[in-house]
Design a protein around this motif. Sequence first.
Motif: not given
Length: 96
Positions: A2-3, A33-35, A54-62, A69-70
């Motif tokens: 995860p990233a 895919e994000m949480t 603050c916001v923290v978003i989890e992704f399956p990979t970098m 993001y891009h």
Amino acid sequence: MPAYVIFTRESTIDQSELDIYASMVPAARVGHEMTARVRYGAFEMLEGDPIEGCVVIEFPTMDAARNWYHSPAYQEAAQHRFAGSRYRAFLIQGVE
């Protein structure tokens, strides 16, 4: 592995720009895919300069995080975040 994309809002400059940003973000999530793990909840500063939230978003990979993001949809929304506030944002690899 995860990233996580982590945003810390340092100060608000123009709330109307942040409102536009908030209205555009849901469309920028489509196809990614994000949480959300943290979204402006209660917090206590332990070190460093104060923040507003603050916001923290989890992704399956970098790569998945970078792709979101891009993406054109997120970058279009982000222009309003840039105009409305001062943030720090970074991508960090998690652990299994």
